[in-house]
Design a protein around this motif. Structure first.
Motif, PDB file in Angstrom:
ATOM      1  N   ALA A   1      10.672  -1.110  -0.303  1.00  0.00           N
ATOM      2  CA  ALA A   1       9.747  -0.632  -1.318  1.00  0.00           C
ATOM      3  C   ALA A   1       8.977  -1.919  -2.050  1.00  0.00           C
ATOM      4  O   ALA A   1       9.334  -2.829  -2.423  1.00  0.00           O
ATOM      5  N   ALA A   2       7.562  -1.374  -1.859  1.00  0.00           N
ATOM      6  CA  ALA A   2       6.726  -2.605  -2.296  1.00  0.00           C
ATOM      7  C   ALA A   2       6.425  -2.198  -3.836  1.00  0.00           C
ATOM      8  O   ALA A   2       6.083  -1.369  -4.134  1.00  0.00           O
ATOM      9  N   PRO A   3       6.355  -3.475  -4.630  1.00  0.00           N
ATOM     10  CA  PRO A   3       5.927  -3.113  -5.950  1.00  0.00           C
ATOM     11  C   PRO A   3       4.417  -2.631  -5.810  1.00  0.00           C
ATOM     12  O   PRO A   3       3.637  -3.228  -5.227  1.00  0.00           O
ATOM     13  N   ALA A   4       3.975  -2.046  -7.029  1.00  0.00           N
ATOM     14  CA  ALA A   4       2.804  -1.665  -7.323  1.00  0.00           C
ATOM     15  C   ALA A   4       1.980  -2.631  -7.820  1.00  0.00           C
ATOM     16  O   ALA A   4       2.195  -3.218  -8.737  1.00  0.00           O
TER      17      ALA A   4
ATOM     18  N   ARG B   1      -0.527  -3.721  -9.640  1.00  0.00           N
ATOM     19  CA  ARG B   1      -1.389  -3.154 -10.338  1.00  0.00           C
ATOM     20  C   ARG B   1      -2.535  -4.058 -11.158  1.00  0.00           C
ATOM     21  O   ARG B   1      -3.487  -3.605 -11.437  1.00  0.00           O
TER      22      ARG B   1
ATOM     23  N   GLU C   1      -2.499  -1.639  -2.350  1.00  0.00           N
ATOM     24  CA  GLU C   1      -1.647  -0.525  -3.094  1.00  0.00           C
ATOM     25  C   GLU C   1      -1.915   0.654  -1.997  1.00  0.00           C
ATOM     26  O   GLU C   1      -2.813   1.037  -1.773  1.00  0.00           O
ATOM     27  N   ASN C   2      -0.575   1.451  -2.223  1.00  0.00           N
ATOM     28  CA  ASN C   2      -0.628   2.770  -1.453  1.00  0.00           C
ATOM     29  C   ASN C   2      -0.840   3.680  -2.599  1.00  0.00           C
ATOM     30  O   ASN C   2       0.188   3.975  -3.439  1.00  0.00           O
TER      31      ASN C   2
ATOM     32  N   ARG D   1       3.805   2.252   5.839  1.00  0.00           N
ATOM     33  CA  ARG D   1       4.183   1.120   4.733  1.00  0.00           C
ATOM     34  C   ARG D   1       4.225  -0.169   5.542  1.00  0.00           C
ATOM     35  O   ARG D   1       3.975  -1.118   5.135  1.00  0.00           O
TER      36      ARG D   1
ATOM     37  N   ASP E   1       3.135   3.841  -3.905  1.00  0.00           N
ATOM     38  CA  ASP E   1       3.352   2.918  -5.077  1.00  0.00           C
ATOM     39  C   ASP E   1       2.969   3.637  -6.272  1.00  0.00           C
ATOM     40  O   ASP E   1       3.456   3.191  -7.347  1.00  0.00           O
ATOM     41  N   ARG E   2       1.916   4.557  -5.954  1.00  0.00           N
ATOM     42  CA  ARG E   2       1.441   5.405  -7.090  1.00  0.00           C
ATOM     43  C   ARG E   2       1.033   6.714  -6.595  1.00  0.00           C
ATOM     44  O   ARG E   2       0.686   6.710  -5.477  1.00  0.00           O
TER      45      ARG E   2
ATOM     46  N   THR F   1       4.212   6.567 -11.064  1.00  0.00           N
ATOM     47  CA  THR F   1       5.049   6.277  -9.834  1.00  0.00           C
ATOM     48  C   THR F   1       5.619   7.597  -9.343  1.00  0.00           C
ATOM     49  O   THR F   1       5.709   8.383 -10.324  1.00  0.00           O
TER      50      THR F   1
END
Lengths: 259, 252
Positions: free
Chosen positions: A11-14, A16, A48-49, A202, A227-228, A242
């Motif tokens: 899991a990648a952090p978004a 932002r 970002e995804n 990913r 991510d979003r 999210t």
């Protein structure tokens, strides 16, 4: 099917606060009386995804084709890597497209060409003369990235649906784009292959720090890659957040997607 | 507004032709793909065109010989057949065979690429699909059909020589002499030049139909079919125009 040589997904952090690489501002698009997009706005950050969710026929594919310049919006502005695409001429758009990748829902592999020729085609078209000597290495690298290093001399018709999707992704990756647009990347695939493609998306994000705009209604895939998430409804961006935030959303229109 | 589908289609094809001239002569030039298309539309049509030309010459000779013999004009058969083949039959038969083979194949190929989004994929790869797919094919058909016609004419005349020798004996030198004695440049050159227009029509219509194909596999079939029908019709219309123009110029 081989899972490829890229690192396993996590899991990648978004990101932002990262640089904005793609902006959609008040996009509208109609086909006759059918108003597909109405005042749609969204931003995409580097690395970002973002997944755009929506019912079939809600205008998701139209949106992504507007971003790559295959369709022209009736109103609104699309800024890609700092350039307003409505102001670009054909050659400038071609140069920008070298920095953008687009994975078609139908894969759109050139069926009269081998896998190698499919991969070499965008390389040669983008005037990458300085890379001519690296051509073989770039093809090999792209094929290894998608875990299909031994298919270079096959024709697309000789590959399975999942393999074709991987080759289409390899063709997108070979130009090392900064943004990748995925149009329903898991549609028509069995659940296991769909999960492998999601993992691959990913992995690509992590390895190349690409931003991705993913059109999907496969919730299993959305959970793995997003991510979003933005919900496209009534032609606009109805809700975004999210996966977890939208899954807890009280609006039944949003909630229905997650149940 | 007058909305006849026929006029709308004619206008759309004219616009497509305009785009060919606008984009076709500006860089970047797709030289490699152009030569590949010359090989596909030219070299690979040789057997078909050759067989058709041979049969055309032989049948024309065998059918006209008895009639000419009745009038005691047998010696004029090579001249008559030469004129017929070079001025009309060679160009028109070759163009129609070419439309059937190449027009349909271009319509089907581009139609299939359109419905499977391969043309869009090409555009996304930074390639102008119009230049890569349309300009190269139209140029190839425009330049290859005249060459194929010359070849078909030659094979047709040789078949005529064979046909004459099935009924009697004529030397090749006498046959050639008779054929050439009935021909002038004013007859040969217009017949040759019109084949460029026939080739252009076949390539342009095939590409137009394929490039604008819709509605899945049925659309691909329709594109291939209408490419042949429309380009064959255009060939006859262009031929009619050519005969009027050569008449006005005093070449008929």
């Amino acid at each position: 099917m081989s899972p490829g040589t890229l690192p396993q997904p996590a899991a990648a952090p978004a990101p932002r606060n990262a640089e904005v690489v793609l902006t959609l501002e008040h996009i509208s698009k109609s086909f006759g009386d059918n108003h597909v997009l109405r005042d749609f706005s969204l931003e995409l950050h580097r690395g970002e995804n973002v997944v755009v969710l929506g019912k079939s026929g809600s205008g998701k594919s139209v949106l992504v084709k507007c971003m790559i310049g295959l369709l022209r919006p009736d109103a609104g502005r699309i800024t890609v890597l700092g350039q307003d695409i409505s102001t670009l001429d054909h050659e400038e758009m071609d140069q920008l497209r070298a920095r953008l990748g687009f994975l078609f829902q139908s894969n759109a592999l050139y069926d009269s060409m081998t896998v190698r020729e499919n991969l070499v085609f965008p390389l040669r078209r983008q005037w990458l003369a300085d890379r001519r000597d690296q051509e073989a290495d770039l093809v090999q690298q792209a094929l290894e990235d998608v875990g299909l290093a031994d298919t270079a001399n096959k024709l697309p018709a000789e590959l399975s649906g999942g393999q074709r999707k991987r080759i289409a992704l390899a063709r997108t990756l070979i130009l090392q784009p900064e943004i990748i647009l995925y149009d329903e990347p898991t549609t028509g695939l069995d659940p296991i292959t769909a999960r492998e493609i999601s993992a691959l998306i990913r992995q690509v994000q992590q390895k190349y720090n690409t931003a991705a705009f993913i059109i999907s209604h496969d919730m299993d895939s959305v959970r793995l890659v997003a991510d979003r998430v933005a919900l496209l409804a009534e032609g606009g961006c109805y809700a975004q957040g999210t996966y977890e935030e939208l899954a807890r959303h009280e609006d039944p229109r949003v909630h229905d997607f997650f149940t | 507004m007058f909305s006849s589908p026929f006029l709308a289609e004619t206008g759309a094809i004219a616009q497509f032709a305009g785009r060919f001239f606008r984009e076709g002569f500006r860089p970047r030039y797709e030289v490699r793909e152009f030569f590949h298309q010359c090989y596909v539309v030219g070299y690979q049509s040789l057997p078909m065109v050759g067989i058709t030309g041979f049969i055309m010459g032989l049948v024309l000779t065998l059918q006209s010989q008895p009639t000419m013999a009745k009038f005691g004009a047998e010696a004029w058969v090579p001249t008559m057949v030469g004129l017929t083949i070079i001025r009309e039959m060679g160009p028109i038969i070759t163009a129609l065979v070419f439309a059937g083979k190449i027009g349909s194949s271009i319509g089907a190929e581009l139609g299939s690429m359109r419905v499977t989004e391969q043309i869009d994929a090409m555009e996304v790869s930074g390639t102008n699909p119009f230049k890569y797919l349309v300009v190269t094919r139209v140029l190839a058909t425009t330049l290859m059909l005249p060459l194929l016609t010359v070849l078909a004419d030659g094979i047709g005349l040789y078949a005529s020589y064979v046909g004459i020798n099935t009924q009697g004996t004529t030397t090749l030198a006498l046959f050639i002499n008779n054929v050439l004695s009935g021909l002038t440049f004013a007859e040969v050159l217009p017949a040759f030049f019109k084949t460029f227009f026939f080739g252009f029509a076949v390539g342009l219509v095939g590409c137009y139909k394929g490039y604008h194909a819709t509605k899945g596999t049925a659309g691909v079939g329709a594109a291939a079919n209408s490419a042949v029908v429309v380009s064959s019709l255009l060939i006859f219309i262009l031929d009619l125009l050519a005969v009027q123009i050569t008449g006005l110029l005093g070449f008929n």
